[in-house]
Structure formats: structure tokens, C-alpha cells
Design a protein around this motif. Structure first.
Motif, short mmCIF file in Angstrom:
data_model
loop_
_atom_site.label_atom_id
_atom_site.label_comp_id
_atom_site.label_asym_id
_atom_site.label_seq_id
_atom_site.Cartn_x
_atom_site.Cartn_y
_atom_site.Cartn_z
N VAL A 65 -11.64 -22.62 38.08
CA VAL A 65 -10.44 -22.07 37.44
C VAL A 65 -9.75 -21.06 38.35
O VAL A 65 -8.64 -20.61 38.04
CB VAL A 65 -10.79 -21.42 36.09
CG1 VAL A 65 -11.40 -22.44 35.15
CG2 VAL A 65 -11.73 -20.21 36.27
N SER A 66 -10.37 -20.72 39.49
CA SER A 66 -9.77 -19.81 40.47
C SER A 66 -10.43 -20.07 41.81
O SER A 66 -11.52 -20.67 41.88
CB SER A 66 -10.00 -18.35 40.05
OG SER A 66 -11.38 -18.03 40.13
N GLY A 77 -10.54 -27.59 42.45
CA GLY A 77 -9.98 -26.51 41.66
C GLY A 77 -8.80 -26.99 40.85
O GLY A 77 -8.24 -28.07 41.11
N TRP A 79 -6.23 -24.49 39.79
CA TRP A 79 -5.51 -23.23 39.63
C TRP A 79 -4.05 -23.33 40.09
O TRP A 79 -3.33 -22.34 40.04
CB TRP A 79 -6.23 -22.10 40.35
CG TRP A 79 -6.30 -22.25 41.85
CD1 TRP A 79 -5.30 -21.97 42.75
CD2 TRP A 79 -7.40 -22.71 42.62
NE1 TRP A 79 -5.72 -22.24 44.04
CE2 TRP A 79 -7.01 -22.68 43.97
CE3 TRP A 79 -8.69 -23.12 42.29
CZ2 TRP A 79 -7.87 -23.07 45.01
CZ3 TRP A 79 -9.53 -23.52 43.32
CH2 TRP A 79 -9.12 -23.49 44.66
N ASN A 80 -3.61 -24.53 40.56
CA ASN A 80 -2.20 -24.65 40.93
C ASN A 80 -1.68 -26.05 40.65
O ASN A 80 -2.45 -26.98 40.35
CB ASN A 80 -1.98 -24.25 42.40
CG ASN A 80 -2.66 -25.20 43.39
OD1 ASN A 80 -2.63 -26.41 43.24
ND2 ASN A 80 -3.28 -24.62 44.42
N HIS A 107 -16.55 -21.72 36.53
CA HIS A 107 -16.53 -20.57 37.44
C HIS A 107 -17.95 -20.38 37.93
O HIS A 107 -18.89 -20.24 37.14
CB HIS A 107 -16.04 -19.31 36.72
CG HIS A 107 -15.72 -18.18 37.64
ND1 HIS A 107 -16.67 -17.57 38.44
CD2 HIS A 107 -14.55 -17.53 37.91
CE1 HIS A 107 -16.10 -16.62 39.15
NE2 HIS A 107 -14.81 -16.57 38.84
N GLN A 162 -7.82 -17.23 33.13
CA GLN A 162 -7.88 -18.31 34.12
C GLN A 162 -8.38 -19.60 33.50
O GLN A 162 -7.90 -20.70 33.83
CB GLN A 162 -8.76 -17.88 35.30
CG GLN A 162 -8.15 -16.79 36.15
CD GLN A 162 -9.12 -16.18 37.13
OE1 GLN A 162 -10.34 -16.44 37.09
NE2 GLN A 162 -8.62 -15.36 38.06
N ALA A 166 -6.24 -23.02 33.32
CA ALA A 166 -6.85 -24.26 33.81
C ALA A 166 -6.83 -25.34 32.74
O ALA A 166 -6.59 -26.52 33.04
CB ALA A 166 -8.28 -23.99 34.27
N ARG A 169 -3.40 -26.81 32.57
CA ARG A 169 -3.16 -27.70 33.71
C ARG A 169 -3.95 -29.01 33.56
O ARG A 169 -3.47 -30.08 33.93
CB ARG A 169 -3.53 -26.99 35.01
CG ARG A 169 -2.53 -25.92 35.42
CD ARG A 169 -2.74 -25.48 36.87
NE ARG A 169 -1.65 -24.61 37.28
CZ ARG A 169 -1.70 -23.28 37.28
NH1 ARG A 169 -2.81 -22.67 36.88
NH2 ARG A 169 -0.66 -22.57 37.66
#
Length: 359
Positions: A65-66, A77, A79-80, A107, A162, A166, A169
Motif C-alpha cells: 500500500v506504500s 505495489g 500506491w499510484n 504492508h 494508505q 489502495a 485503486r
């Protein structure tokens, strides 16, 4: 129809059979740059092969998540948005094969920033794309591992956020099911266990305090995850410690808490939070932990742990020990395990038209 190949309904999602693929890290993403953490051709081929092999549900590996939540710098990941677009290629293909796509949100906590297993798996520093791990308490996982920074309450709240981002997303990427990773000594699991959680504030000490972070993550993710889509939780049912650790009794109690908060299925594994413990492995060695949760709570469960042949898997489901089986290493060895198992049990599983000549 065999029990193993009966469809399974959770909320508004129908999984075509009970042969599922658990999260298994591939450690194959770029560690840095614009494509860091994004799935690539390896991931597409890896998951696509198991989809064409008849697996009913595929849970994509632990996805951070980060950036600092990765187990290794080479982990996936979410996160974007670049990562989201790369995942869409995989989810589209899985759905086209009749497979339900799921993702494990994770995580790594104090077990983060490690080298790939085939490179030794030891902790790495900034010179090898690494970073300083975080944890509930300044307690290293094992000798040779760094002491993690103890999370502040503000940092805990940030990580809850986060997980929420996530999950949003993951939905955008086309996943039908999300699983929260609360097992194997990673961040959430390390909060649950008194072996690794030595805090004296609201997140440590009593059972209620040690489970607080996990339940905050569950509540926050369930709030943004659609009501018609299932949410799973993966747990280590025991630390395999004689004293001072998380126990099967804790797991049964916690399963009730999770069920009340909208978790739809408990993915039951064991271990990973205490180094150097002896685990009595053998065929189906973790199934009894799942069976106990199923017998003593209303929570549906999936079982793991050296489940390798069709008859064994069929009995686990038919006997009511679990609602589904998750095959890890066996699916690495044989991507078409489900198709072969169906034939052995006298059942049917979907075969791509391109492969019909093999039936």
C-alpha cells in the motif's frame, strides 16, 4: 458434481470452483523509477497460466500500500495510477478466462526491505534500494534484522489511509475481491501478537488493543469496498510459540470480530511472526486451524498448507473443513492443476478453446 468444483457465492460474486490460488510473491517488479511496483510481462504470464489452467480464484501476491510497505524492493505495489493501469491488463485477462481476480493488500512492517529469496532474503539498505522498516515496537524480527522504528499514532492513522487508497485503486484496476494481509509476521500480524507488540498505548497490551489497528484497517477498507464485493482477511492462526504469542483461541475470537465487521472469508495460514520456531509440517498440516474457525464461528474459511492432490482437496471441502482450498507451491509446479483434478474427480472445468485438443 464434486464438492471441489461447485461454484461458491460470496455477496454478488460467484467463484466457479473451490480451487484457488493464494498470494505468492514473485519479487519481479522494478525496484525504482516510474514503473516501480508495477506488474510486468512476468506477472501477466504467471497469472495468465493459472487462469487458463482452470483455477477459480486468483489472489494476486502481497501488493504494498506504500513504497515502504513492500517486503522487498522488487514487490508489487498499488500506491499510484501507473500501477493501476498495469494491473488492468491482468484483471481483464483473468475475467476473460472465467476467473475471479483478487488482490492482497499488504504492508511488510518490520519484515520489509529484504533481498529476494533466491539472493538470500537478508535485509538490505539504501545501497540496494532498501529503507528503514516500521513496526508496532522496536523489536527486530530476527538476529541480523534491523530494529524497526516504532510507529507513532499519527503514522498508524496514515497507514490506515494508505490501505483505503489502495483498496480504491484495486477496485479501479478491476479486482472483484480484496484481501487484507494480516498474516506471516507482516505489519498487521505483528500488531496482533504479544510476541512482537510491546506497546503500552491504545495499540498494545490487551487483546482489544492489539487487534485495534487490524480492525481499524478492516473498517476503513470495508467502508470504501463495494457492498456487492467480498473482502477477505488472511491470518496466521498461531505463532507456533508455547507461550507469549498469538494462539488458535485468539484466532477463533478474532474471526468473530472480523465477521461482525463485514469480512466475508478468513484465509487461514500459520506462522511467520516468530523466527526459529519448529513447525510440524505435513500434508494438510494447517487445515485443522481453518476447520476449527469454521466449526466454532459463522466465518467462511479457506484452507492452505501442503494440499497437493485432488482427493485430499475434495475431502477437505466435502467434509466441511473449509469452503475452499488454496494451492500455492502445487500451482507453481502445475498451472493446470485444476483441470487435471477435475478429470480425476470425474468433473468438468472450463478449458480455453485453444486448448481443447488437450482434453
Amino acid at each position: 458434481m464434486s464438492a471441489l468444483f461447485e461454484p461458491y457465492n460470496l455477496r454478488e460474486v460467484t467463484i466457479p470452483n473451490r480451487v484457488w490460488m493464494p498470494p505468492m510473491c514473485q519479487y519481479s517488479a522494478a525496484p525504482e523509477g516510474p514503473l516501480a511496483g508495477a506488474p510486468n510481462d512476468w506477472h501477466f504470464a504467471h497469472y495468465g497460466a493459472r487462469a487458463t489452467g482452470g483455477t477459480g480464484l486468483i489472489i494476486v501476491e502481497a501488493t504494498a500500500v506504500s513504497p515502504e510497505g513492500r517486503i522487498s524492493p522488487y514487490d508489487l505495489g498499488i500506491w499510484n495510477d501507473t500501477q493501476v493501469e498495469a494491473f488492468r491488463r491482468i484483471t481483464r485477462f483473468l475475467v476473460a478466462q472465467g476467473v475471479v481476480p483478487a488482490i492482497q493488500l499488504a504492508h511488510g512492517g518490520r519484515k520489509s526491505s529484504t533481498e529476494r529469496p533466491w539472493k538470500g532474503g537478508e535485509p538490505v539498505g539504501p545501497e540496494a534500494h532498501g529503507w528503514q522498516p516500521l513496526g508496532p515496537s522496536p523489536v527486530a524480527f530476527a538476529d541480523g534484522h534491523p530494529v524497526p522504528d516504532e510507529l507513532t499514532v499519527d503514522q498508524i492513522r496514515e497507514i490506515v489511509g494508505q490501505f483505503v487508497a489502495a483498496a480504491r485503486r484495486a477496485l479501479d484496476a478491476g479486482f472483484e475481491i480484496a484481501e487484507i494481509h494480516g498474516a506471516h509476521g507482516y505489519l498487521i500480524n505483528s500488531f496482533l501478537s504479544p510476541h512482537s507488540n510491546h506497546r503500552t498505548d491504545a495499540y498494545g497490551g490487551s487483546y482489544e488493543n492489539r487487534t485495534r489497528f487490524a480492525l481499524e484497517v478492516v473498517d476503513a477498507v470495508r467502508e470504501v469496498w463495494p457492498d456487492d464485493k467480498p473482502l477477505f482477511f488472511r491470518i496466521s492462526a498461531t505463532d507456533w510459540l508455547e507461550e507469549g504469542g498469538w494462539t488458535p483461541d485468539d484466532t477463533v475470537r478474532f474471526a468473530g470480530d472480523l465477521h461482525a465487521r463485514g469480512i466475508d472469508l478468513l484465509d487461514v495460514s500459520t506462522g511467520g511472526n516468530a523466527s526459529g520456531v519448529r513447525i510440524p509440517t505435513g500434508p494438510g498440516y494447517q487445515v485443522p486451524f481453518a476447520a476449527r474457525v469454521k466449526a466454532e464461528t459463522p466465518m467462511p474459511v479457506a484452507a492452505v498448507g501442503m494440499i497437493t492432490d485432488a482427493e485430499q482437496a475434495e475431502k477437505i471441502v466435502a467434509n466441511g473443513e473449509a469452503d475452499a482450498v488454496l494451492l500455492g507451491r502445487e500451482l507453481l509446479r502445475n498451472p493446470s492443476w485444476a483441470r487435471h483434478a477435475a478429470r480425476e474427480l470425474g468433473d468438468e472445468v472450463r478449458v480455453p478453446d485453444q486448448y481443447l485438443r488437450s482434453v
